[in-house]
Design a protein around this motif. Sequence first.
Motif, PDB file in Angstrom:
ATOM      1  N   ALA A 191       0.837  -1.100   0.029  1.00 22.39           N
ATOM      2  CA  ALA A 191      -0.186   0.188   0.033  1.00 22.39           C
ATOM      3  C   ALA A 191       0.788   1.210  -0.176  1.00 22.39           C
ATOM      4  CB  ALA A 191      -0.874  -0.136   1.199  1.00 22.39           C
ATOM      5  N   ALA A 192       0.510   2.134  -0.838  1.00 18.87           N
ATOM      6  CA  ALA A 192       1.321   3.491  -0.917  1.00 18.87           C
ATOM      7  C   ALA A 192       0.308   4.496  -0.169  1.00 18.87           C
ATOM      8  CB  ALA A 192       1.691   3.693  -2.309  1.00 18.87           C
ATOM      9  N   GLY A 193       0.819   5.331   0.411  1.00 18.54           N
ATOM     10  CA  GLY A 193       0.347   6.756   1.107  1.00 18.54           C
ATOM     11  C   GLY A 193       0.357   7.719  -0.035  1.00 18.54           C
ATOM     12  N   LEU A 194      -1.011   8.064  -0.459  1.00 20.45           N
ATOM     13  CA  LEU A 194      -1.040   8.906  -1.325  1.00 20.45           C
ATOM     14  C   LEU A 194      -0.758  10.368  -1.004  1.00 20.45           C
ATOM     15  CD1 LEU A 194      -4.043   7.810  -3.494  1.00 20.45           C
ATOM     16  CD2 LEU A 194      -1.543   7.150  -3.741  1.00 20.45           C
ATOM     17  N   GLU A 195      -0.904  10.761   0.250  1.00 19.13           N
ATOM     18  CA  GLU A 195      -0.623  12.197   0.720  1.00 19.13           C
ATOM     19  C   GLU A 195       0.867  12.398   0.679  1.00 19.13           C
ATOM     20  OE1 GLU A 195      -4.651  11.956   2.131  1.00 19.13           O
ATOM     21  OE2 GLU A 195      -3.278  10.389   1.898  1.00 19.13           O
ATOM     22  N   ARG A 196       1.635  11.322   1.115  1.00 18.23           N
ATOM     23  CA  ARG A 196       3.086  11.336   1.384  1.00 18.23           C
ATOM     24  C   ARG A 196       3.794  11.476  -0.096  1.00 18.23           C
ATOM     25  NH1 ARG A 196       4.827   7.713   6.399  1.00 18.23           N
ATOM     26  NH2 ARG A 196       3.214   8.746   7.846  1.00 18.23           N
ATOM     27  N   LEU A 197       3.254  10.872  -1.086  1.00 15.18           N
ATOM     28  CA  LEU A 197       3.584  10.894  -2.552  1.00 15.18           C
ATOM     29  C   LEU A 197       3.444  12.178  -2.936  1.00 15.18           C
ATOM     30  CD1 LEU A 197       2.675   7.336  -3.920  1.00 15.18           C
ATOM     31  CD2 LEU A 197       4.759   8.229  -3.424  1.00 15.18           C
ATOM     32  N   ILE A 198       2.261  12.738  -2.604  1.00 14.54           N
ATOM     33  CA  ILE A 198       1.899  14.187  -3.000  1.00 14.54           C
ATOM     34  C   ILE A 198       2.960  15.175  -2.507  1.00 14.54           C
ATOM     35  CG2 ILE A 198       0.341  16.023  -3.018  1.00 14.54           C
ATOM     36  CD1 ILE A 198      -0.446  14.071  -4.985  1.00 14.54           C
ATOM     37  N   MET A 199       3.117  15.035  -1.120  1.00 14.86           N
ATOM     38  CA  MET A 199       4.022  15.756  -0.525  1.00 14.86           C
ATOM     39  C   MET A 199       5.616  15.719  -1.128  1.00 14.86           C
ATOM     40  SD  MET A 199       3.393  15.138   3.388  1.00 14.86           S
ATOM     41  CE  MET A 199       4.955  15.685   3.927  1.00 14.86           C
ATOM     42  N   LEU A 200       5.844  14.573  -1.860  1.00 17.26           N
ATOM     43  CA  LEU A 200       7.296  14.422  -2.347  1.00 17.26           C
ATOM     44  C   LEU A 200       7.263  14.956  -3.587  1.00 17.26           C
ATOM     45  CD1 LEU A 200       9.998  13.031  -2.465  1.00 17.26           C
ATOM     46  CD2 LEU A 200       8.920  11.055  -2.881  1.00 17.26           C
ATOM     47  N   LEU A 201       6.302  14.945  -4.352  1.00 15.60           N
ATOM     48  CA  LEU A 201       6.137  15.503  -5.903  1.00 15.60           C
ATOM     49  C   LEU A 201       6.097  17.031  -5.366  1.00 15.60           C
ATOM     50  CD1 LEU A 201       3.231  13.218  -7.348  1.00 15.60           C
ATOM     51  CD2 LEU A 201       5.674  13.492  -7.830  1.00 15.60           C
ATOM     52  N   GLN A 202       5.299  17.665  -4.417  1.00 20.37           N
ATOM     53  CA  GLN A 202       5.417  19.192  -4.303  1.00 20.37           C
ATOM     54  C   GLN A 202       6.866  19.358  -4.082  1.00 20.37           C
ATOM     55  OE1 GLN A 202       2.284  19.126  -1.330  1.00 20.37           O
ATOM     56  NE2 GLN A 202       0.786  19.912  -2.703  1.00 20.37           N
ATOM     57  N   THR A 203       7.459  18.755  -3.268  1.00 21.78           N
ATOM     58  CA  THR A 203       8.965  18.976  -2.731  1.00 21.78           C
ATOM     59  C   THR A 203       9.886  19.158  -3.959  1.00 21.78           C
ATOM     60  OG1 THR A 203       8.546  18.070  -0.444  1.00 21.78           O
ATOM     61  CG2 THR A 203      10.788  18.328  -1.392  1.00 21.78           C
ATOM     62  N   LEU A 204       9.609  18.217  -4.882  1.00 22.08           N
ATOM     63  CA  LEU A 204      10.399  18.335  -6.072  1.00 22.08           C
ATOM     64  C   LEU A 204       9.974  19.167  -7.043  1.00 22.08           C
ATOM     65  CD1 LEU A 204      10.710  14.436  -6.579  1.00 22.08           C
ATOM     66  CD2 LEU A 204      12.560  15.874  -5.674  1.00 22.08           C
ATOM     67  N   GLU A 205       8.771  20.024  -6.855  1.00 26.96           N
ATOM     68  CA  GLU A 205       8.124  20.823  -7.627  1.00 26.96           C
ATOM     69  C   GLU A 205       7.538  20.353  -9.033  1.00 26.96           C
ATOM     70  OE1 GLU A 205      11.130  24.178  -8.306  1.00 26.96           O
ATOM     71  OE2 GLU A 205      10.938  24.652  -6.053  1.00 26.96           O
ATOM     72  N   ALA A 206       6.956  19.410  -8.719  1.00 23.94           N
ATOM     73  CA  ALA A 206       6.087  18.796  -9.870  1.00 23.94           C
ATOM     74  C   ALA A 206       4.972  19.560 -10.176  1.00 23.94           C
ATOM     75  CB  ALA A 206       5.805  17.206  -9.692  1.00 23.94           C
ATOM     76  N   ASP A 207       4.710  19.664 -11.258  1.00 25.98           N
ATOM     77  CA  ASP A 207       3.325  20.532 -11.546  1.00 25.98           C
ATOM     78  C   ASP A 207       2.485  19.592 -12.676  1.00 25.98           C
ATOM     79  OD1 ASP A 207       1.540  22.443 -12.495  1.00 25.98           O
ATOM     80  OD2 ASP A 207       3.037  23.786 -13.443  1.00 25.98           O
TER      81      ASP A 207
END
Length: 428
Positions: A304-320
């Motif tokens: 299982a993957a935590g979607l909130e944490r993946l979103i946080m990681l993408l935001q940290t990497l400035e994904a758009d």
Amino acid sequence: MGQYRAVRGMVDVLPDETPLWQMLEQTARDVIGAHGYSEIRTPLVERTELFARSIGEVTDIVEKEMYSFADRNDEGLSLRPEGTASTVRAMVQHNLIQSAQRVWYMGPMFRYERPQKGRQRQFHQLGVEAFGVPTPDQDAELLLLCRQWWKRLGIDDVVTLELNTIGSAESRHAYKGALTAYLRQHVESLDEDSQRRLETNPLRILDSKSAATQNVVTGAPAMAAFLDDESKAHHDQLCELLGQAGLSFVANPNLVRGLDYYNKTVFEWTTDRLGAQATVCGGGRYDGMVGQFGGNATPAAGFAAGLERLIMLLQTLEADATEPPDLYVISADSNALSRAMLEADRIRTEFPGLRVVQHLGGGSLKSQFKRADKSGASWAMVYGPDELAQGTVTVKPLRTNEEQTSLGRGALNDFLHRLERLASDIEE
């Protein structure tokens, strides 16, 4: 009356955030579907006993974190705190273990925890579960599936696979005895949570975040010394398969996961970009659960993957993942608006690959162009008295120095075909 606010620990996902969520979810659907897994959707509410039996009555989740209540028939129910137990229950109930061996799910889970960044009381998980294959190639496929997803998201270079084996139930029982005996000799040096777990769930002490407890754990008996031969062979073969696939990992002998149903393989994907909330995905093998729920004994594995944490990681990497409109439709007056709305509707039907926004609510042409520019649209389509009289439309570029031009129906369709092809190329 005061202003209403969301329940503590249950967070709104706002419109400017949803494009990233949609991208995350769609890439998962694409990768999982390419591996031959089918979606399953289970209820948010299950019998409390289901989770107590599978997760473990002495785990933090069951003891402290579940949202549980009695219904009008005085039956104990709980909001699901994780997805595996519900999935296995559904597979057994509908006799799908043999006919649908690979499934996935996505949705909200609930745990009464102290809200903090990356840890909410309502959170979202994507889970993948596979049934019927006892060999390590199944474990390897799940890990390679994760890697495919990370690559699609552009995070494969900032996540690390941590891997361990916790053996069979019998070998784990023997290890618990030796570990407990050792820890009792150092009980005063353990943190409060670890002291509580000593008599109920001593394996969880191994991955305690307390520095003092970790100093004690360093001298504890090694789990590897208690592994049964089958679990050793399973783990060795898995490591060999991962090596052949070029998937590197870190051996973590203290990794045990927090749920009682695991056996043999356990793993976590972690990152150093999120501080304390380092784990973005975790899973392993749970060969005993299907039989525990009344089905025939069936090997199983999942994650299982935590979607909130993946979103946080993408935001940290400035994904758009924002996709601005291709066209912003502007009309000079009410007569032009009627024509513009009909044309916008036609374009959406005949050119479904284009994103078309119709300006509503009136306003001057200057204010409408400001809105068009703010939207990020590539082109403005302008309808005014001259366009109505001539049966044309003016298209004005908003992101380049090209000249605006007036187009009839045929030329407009040619323009829209080119624009749709360009939008498709950009997406690919």
